[in-house]
Structure formats: C-alpha cells, structure tokens
Design a protein around this motif. Sequence first.
Motif, mmCIF file in Angstrom:
data_model
loop_
_atom_site.group_PDB
_atom_site.id
_atom_site.type_symbol
_atom_site.label_atom_id
_atom_site.label_comp_id
_atom_site.label_asym_id
_atom_site.label_seq_id
_atom_site.Cartn_x
_atom_site.Cartn_y
_atom_site.Cartn_z
ATOM 1 N N ILE A 282 0.836 -1.203 0.000
ATOM 2 C CA ILE A 282 0.000 0.000 0.000
ATOM 3 C C ILE A 282 0.869 1.251 0.000
ATOM 4 C CG2 ILE A 282 -1.599 1.345 1.411
ATOM 5 C CD1 ILE A 282 -2.758 -1.377 2.335
ATOM 6 N N ILE A 283 1.862 1.272 0.881
ATOM 7 C CA ILE A 283 2.700 2.473 0.985
ATOM 8 C C ILE A 283 3.554 2.627 -0.263
ATOM 9 C CG2 ILE A 283 4.543 3.573 2.284
ATOM 10 C CD1 ILE A 283 3.394 2.270 4.769
ATOM 11 N N ASN A 284 4.120 1.518 -0.690
ATOM 12 C CA ASN A 284 4.966 1.559 -1.878
ATOM 13 C C ASN A 284 4.190 2.114 -3.066
ATOM 14 O OD1 ASN A 284 7.458 0.754 -3.273
ATOM 15 N ND2 ASN A 284 6.056 -0.596 -4.374
ATOM 16 N N LEU B 70 3.526 5.789 -2.864
ATOM 17 C CA LEU B 70 4.746 6.566 -3.089
ATOM 18 C C LEU B 70 5.147 6.626 -4.562
ATOM 19 C CD1 LEU B 70 6.908 5.505 -0.029
ATOM 20 C CD2 LEU B 70 5.947 7.750 -0.478
#
Lengths: 583, 497
Positions: free
Chosen positions: B45-47, B50
Amino acid sequence: MAKSSADDDDELRRACEAKIEGTKDKILMSIRVAKSYGIYRKNWQIGSQLYGQARVLHSSIQEIVTIMVVTTTISDSDERLHCTFASRYARTSLPRFKIPEGSMPKEAAYQIVNDELMLDGNPRLNLASFVTTWMEPECDKLIMDSINKNYVDMDEYPVTTELQNRCVNMIAHLFHAPVGDDETAIGVGTVGSSEAIMLAGLAFKRKWQAKRKAQGKPYDKPNIVTGANVQVCWEKFARYFEVELKEVKLKEGYYIMDPAEAVDMVDENTICVAAILGSTLTGEFEDVKLLNELLTEKNNKTGWDTPIHVDAASGGFIAPFLFPELEWDFRLPLVKSINVSGHKYGLVYAGVGWVIWRNKDDLPEELVFHINYLGSDQPTFTLNFSKGSCQIIAQYYQFIRLGLEGYKSIMENCMENARLLREEMAKTGRFVIVSKDIGVPLVAFALKDSSRFTVFQISESLRRFGWIVPAYTMPPDAEHIAVLRVVIREDLSHSLAERLVSDIQKVLKELDELPPRVSTKAAHVTAVNDEESNKDAHVTAVTDETHKVNADRHHLKKSTVETQKEIFNYWRRISDKKTSGVC
Amino acid sequence: MVLSKASSQSDDSIHSTFASRYVRDSLPRFKVPENSIPKEAAYQIINDELMLDGNPRLNLASFVTTWMEPECDKLIMASINKNYVDMDEYPVTTELQNRCVNMIAHLFNAPLGDGEAAVGVGTVGSSEAIMLAGLAFKRKWQNKMKALGKPCDKPNIVTGANVQVCWEKFARYFEVELKEVKLRDGYYVMDPEKAVEMVDENTICVAAILGSTLNGEFEDVKTLNDLLVKKNQETGWDTPIHVDAASGGFIAPFLYPELEWDFRLPLVKSINVSGHKYGLVYAGIGWVIWRNKEDLPEELIFHINYLGADQPTFTLNFSKGSSQVIAQYYQLIRLGYEGYKNIMENCQGNAMVLKAGLEKTGRFNIVSKDNGVPLVAFSLKDNSHHTEFEVSDMLRRFGWIVPAYTMPPDAQHVTVLRVVIREDFSRTLAERLVMDIQKVLHDLDTLPARVTEKMAKLEEHARNGVVVKKSAIEVQREITTAWMKFVADKKKTNGVC
C-alpha cells in the motif's frame, strides 16, 4: 600509485630473474600467475590495441622489454586482480586527517569501513538505549527505496508530505487533542525529541514574550521549571535559547519531579512547566494530573496562565496502549504541547520525533515559515531543513501495519519481559529494584551491598558477554546511588531476557570470587585520610551479621555509607558520565 | 464447510495482495487503525502510494544527492539502527565522524598542525550547521559586549538577499536582526562593499555564500575580507566572516584550488558545508568547521564521556542515525581528492553541454556563471507569450522536475529555470533534457498564449475599452504577477535547496 608500481617492479624483477635462471615455461607460469588475468581484464576495458600487445606477450616471451612495458601499464591500474585483503589499501593505514590523494576501488573501501565498524557494539544487544534497532524487512525495503528523497522538497514529493501529515493527525488523536474527526492537527515531524523540545520551548518562549510585551512588562528573564531528572536536551534548550532552567531537586527514593515543589517554583517569568512521562532514569511517569490541578489553582490565584509541556519521548507510545485511563495528555487543559520520539516506542529507527500542539493558538504564527505545497500552503516549523524522508515513511508503515492492536500487544510483551527480568533480579537477593511497575518497560536496579563490587563492574563484565548495560549515578541530591538500567525494547525477546538473567548471575558469581579490588583501593585511599574508616568498614560486616545494637552501631553504619560514597567518587573519576546523557 | 470458512477468514495470506480486504478499504487518515494488517499488504500500500511522488533521480531542482554506489547503500543499511549519540557504545562511528571533520578542515585550509584535531561537528544539514555557527557568533559577541560594558540585546547579521531561508530562520528563532544587502538586475550576489557599509558594532558576523542558491555564483569572499579588515582597523571592532559553502564547499577546493575563500582568509572564522550536496551523501548530513578552539565559546559545548576520553558535543539534535556519517567517510576515502575532482569536472562538463544546447535554441538567456556551482539557470528571452512556469509544467510531463522561480526582491520581475547538475546526471541525460526542452518549446509555440490573452482581456475590461499598448516590460511584469498568483501564492523564492 607510486607504491603500486614499486610492487609491480618487484614482481617483474622476479620474472626477469626467472628468465635468466630457467626455461621459457617457467617464465610463462610466473607471468601467468601474476598478471595474465589482469591483462585480459584490462584488454576488455581498453580495447584491441592492448589486446594485440597481450598476444605479443604470449607469443614472443623472450622480449622481456615488451613484457616489461606491457605489464607495468596493466598492473599499475588494475587493482581488481588482488584479493581485497592483499591489496595495498588494506596493507597501508588510511590517512586520518586529510583526504587521500587517489581513489580506491569501491570493494576495498566498503571492506575497510565495514571491518572497522565491527568494533562498534552490536546495536541489538545495546540495552542502554530506547532507540529502535529492529524493523521488519518490508519496512527496511521501503526505507532503502526512499533514502534518496529529501523531506523538504514538498513540491516534488507530495505523497511523502501527505504521509507526514497523516502521522501528525494520528498521533494527535492518540493524545486526545481537541480536534474534530476530519480536522487537521497542529504538529510537525522532527529529527528527534531534542528538536521537538526546542521547537516547543521556543513556542512557549515567544508566546510568553508576546504576552509580557502586551502587558508592558520586562521580558528578558524567562525561566522554565523541570525536574532534575530531565534529559540533557532541556539543559541545551535553556542554554542556547537563553532561558533559565529551574530544576526541582530529587531526593532519595523519589526520582521524579514533585508537582507541589514544581508549582512552588513557578513565577511570573515561567514560560512553562515541563513534566516527563517516562523519566529516563527509572521509567516512572510523573503525575501530570496533579501538576495540572495545582497549577490551575495557582494560575487562578495569581492571574498568570503558566502552561504545561509533557516530554513523552519514551512514554508517549506506552501510556495510551497500556494505561489508557491515565490522564496525562491533552485531556488536561493546561497541557499545551507534547513531544514524543518516533524512534523510541514509536518503533522506527533513529531519526524521527514528533511535537503536537493543542491547537493553532499555541503555536505563534511568527515562528511558522510558509512554503508552497502543490498550490496549497504548507506551513513548516523546523530547525533542520534538508533531511531524509525514510523515517517518516517508516513511521506511517508502523501505524498502518500494527494499528492500535499491534502496538498494544508489543507494549504488553515488553512489559511482560520487564516483569520477568525484574522478578529474576529481585530473586538473586542482591539488588534493589529502583524502577516502578507502572511506567516505561525498563528495569533499573542498584546493588544492595556494593562494598565488594559496584554496578560499574557488573556493567563492564557484562560487556564480555556482548551485552551493553549502562551503569550510572543518579542526578544531584541522590548521586550516591548508582544503578544499572536495562531497557526492554520490542526486539528483546523472552529467550534473550532469560539469557541476560543467566549472564548476570554468572557475572555475580565471578565477581564474588574476585578480590574486592576497588573497595580495597578505595579503603586505602580512605585509610590515608582517616585511619578509622578502614577498620569501621570491616567491623560493619560483623556487626550487621550479629544484629547487635550497640553504641557504635550508628556511627559504624554511617561510615559504611561513607565508604560507599567514596567508592562511587572513585568510580566516577574513572568513568565520569553525564547522568542525563542517556537517551 | 466450517473448516474452510474458518480458515479463509483468519488466513489472510491466501489472498493475493490486491484481492485482500486491505487494499479494498481506504486507510484511515486521521486515526491509527484499530487492527493490524499483514506486513506485505502494508508494504504494498505504501509503496504504491509513493509511486506518485516524483522520481528523485529526475529531480533537477535539488542539490541533494540521489545516488550512491551499491556498496555504500549496503553500509548505510547495515548501520541504520546505530544511534549516533551513543558514543560509548559505538566508538568507531564517533571516530569516523572525527576523521571526517579533520579531512574537511584540512580541505578548507584550517590552520592546523599535522596531527592536530580540528574543531567541527557533523549535523543533520546545513540548517543546523548555520544555526550552530550563528549561535557561536552571537555568544561570542555577547561576551565581548558584556566585557566592554555595552548593551548586548540588539545583535544583527549582514547577508545578501540571496541567502537560503535558514538564515532567516536563524535570525527569527535566535532573535538576531537580519540585514540583507539588496540585489539588483544582473547582479544576483551580495556586493561586498555594500555589505561592509551595513556592518555596525552590533554585527555578529557577515555571512558570505559560496555558491548562491539562485545561480550558483561564488561571492567574492576575498574582497569582503579585505574591506572588512580595513573597516575593523578603522573602528576597532573585529567583525568576523562566516562562509555558507553549503553547495560550493566541495566544488571550489577541487575545481578552483587557487580561489581564496576559506580559512586562508584571516577573518573567516567558520564554514558550513552540506555533506548531502556535493559531498555526495544522501540527505541528512552537514558539517560546520571552526577556525580554531577560541571561535567556539566553551559554554555552548556539552561534554560527554567517550570511552574514558572526553567528547565535546555541540548539536541541536540528539538521537539520530549514524549511517550518513559512515557514508560520508566512505566517500572521502573511496574517492579521495582525485575522485572528487573527476566527478566535479564531469559535472562542470555536463553543465557546459547543457548550456551550449540551450544557447543553441536561441530562446534563452543564461543567468548562471561559468565559474561556480555546476548548475544552469536560464530565463526565456521572450516571455510575452509563454513563461518559464509553463516550460517547467510541460517538462513534468516528460518526467523532469525543473523548478521555475522568481528572483528575490529588487530583481523579482526576473523568473528563471534552474537545472542542478549532480553526479548522477550523465551526459546522455543532459542531451536528452535539451531535446525535451526543444520539444516543449515547439509545443508551446503551437499553443495560444493563454495567459497573455487572459491578461489582455482583463486589462480591456478594467480600462473600459481604453486599450493602450503597453510596453514590453509592463506586459512581462503583469504576466509574472499573474503567474505568481497562480503558482506561487506564498512561495518562498529562496526555499530551494
């Protein structure tokens, strides 16, 4: 370079000698072994011209001059031939004061730096520090991917900025800031709690100055009230920003700020009272609720409005999960700002802290710099500018990965391990436990009898097993007490805790068998000053065992304490530590 | 039935990441979620979010290093859990920091003996470095004034208007008045003469910039030193100089070793330099070096015990990672003087290629100088139809991040585009950028000049039909104003780094 060609000359000379001595084959061998690998490598780099020469080398080996020219050029520059530890870089010592003239291969540089760093302590076994030393490999990957992102380039990296804002909101909600469900909180990510504290302190100072200016009163002598157990950065803030630091003294058995005494010290120049949630020394929580009540009373009486700052560097991520009923945060009206270290129980590697303000009015507008952030305005308030953004991303990862549930179970686990260690330490019968059950998961313990050996010796002996367990003396007014402190972090598992217990027991056994070297030495020192003291020290043991109350007892007991103090003084001379330098 | 249901409910790992419930719900943005999610999902999710950030390597706005050798990445990752302040536990890291300080001090020609330790400290960046240096000057000045029995409550500092925002920050947070030497058209650095004129007895120091953020130009520190020596002799003050060499500190010693800007000049008492700019380390490291011990008031130093020896510290931050310090040491010994020189020459070469390419288009004025930090600042010769902000916007579509910004007050009608040439900006990329800029210009030529038209319409409306032909400069100024309203409502012109 010069050295290298000298070495190569040696090699060549040997090759030449071989020619004079023996057969063609012999030379071929020696040249091949030493150089041929390098020749081919070089040829790929430089191209066909040299390749031709290399063929010449192989075919007409008698022409030693040819060999000489070719080999010097080649080996001079081709360092990859050597194995790392045989290369000249590992053989010579590195310049320590000047940049070396020439470059070296990256492999060699890596190996040299890496090898020297082996002599550092192992961060995972460093029980001195609250700072996180382990994260999940997935998060390591995120960190490495974003290590080249600059946190201040908000225009270029809008998502990173957004993640920072989300972290601020989440922490503010965790601390019960009076913000609506979709309202953004006021706060900022910092490099650590030091920066956070300086920013908070600066805001208090500026607010107080503005108030005094409006009242037409002098505003050149601000002060701040804290306990003597504060971290060194408060002292730093006071000195650098020209604020007087008024410390509430500690007393034996009570190692945190006494709220009543603190409120007594407040005057009209006090910019704020700083309470600590999780004292660095014993992990104890200060009674912020009582402080708030007493201060409210005083404010009502005097008409001042002295606020409170809570330094929750270590306790900020403990209290909300383990003691949700404890009121220490924005639920108390006088608490205007709170700082917390993301790199302590926020479970992120060193380099992230947070400071949250109650609301907009508590942060004077003049301190805020506005920068443009994708068309919208992004206020910033920091002491640093360019810095990496990977810690911020890691913090967000931890929040969404763990959630309240995950944080709670990690903190409970830490507490459980702390309890195990505390019980085992108490069981040895040799230690007094100084830390409290309620507080940050750490165990601080002092020796009951340090006439034979001291906690400093235990600390040193534990190093041999790999453990880094610091020993330090308490701040002024309780300074004759020295304690060992073990911080229980997420990554100190149950089996490691058990291992530590057995290693401490081993160390105790070893020290029992050793002659009491320091106390003898100290006793000698004492003997020179006071002849009776030495005798007293010996007699005390006997008297204590027999439990006889005699006329001398009071006197004798006192000198035991004296001896103890001398031992500490002696040790302090050897390892004079800033008591509050721990983090 | 029961079995399979139970297992699929609790076993999240059987779902493929993008079919799991974690990517189906939106994440809470204001509160920490109640429950945990698997680490793979959290990573993904974060990747993925970003991905929407700009690519740091294509960010030509910033001096900050975005590429290092994989070997150094390995060192960084291995030491990321080391806390820089635990000097007792990590003595080697501390030793490496001290070596870096010594090496940089020697590079800046600090008057030190061969085995003498230099006075300096590693910081998070040049901002911290500047605050520490400024604080030292302020305290020294205060002590002097107190000794003389004079008032010490109105300190000031003299700089050019082209300084980085952190000087303004220092002034505001530490209660020092900032006296800025104004810029003028075509001269975008501090004029030493004007600066010296502004010095009074309350001036704690004059800050010169080696490598102005706007156009990379070096200020003339030597002339400043000479003028200030004269003034000090006349008045009996001893106003010192600080050199903010954040970007130029690792350029000048390698490309212009003859240029006198450092401790060779007697009034230069401290210098700061960013390790994360041309020091070639990732963001998070700066250095400040003092000429000698007396220039750093003892009262500002906190002493901590470092393996039995005394380790003085002077920082605003406490706990922080130590990987950047290690990376800096790696670069210094890996590259050596030779390697740094090669890299800087290469950057300079690429800057020249880019400059030549831009000049060839015939559409740009080059604002940056050849001697200075390797960057190319340029403005459109004719921005009556399209502005630099439009060029910047269009370049984003190709992936390039090239900032456009207006100059500080008194030269603010000039807008420039700035391309910073870093180590990792190769010749091929430079040529590619020129090609993309040509494409952008071509595209813009075919577009109607939307802003001018809008502006003209507005004008017409306001003046009620009285259409006056405005001078070119007027049009230009109005366009700039309009754009500033659009794009940079509150943009700090010198917020670039």
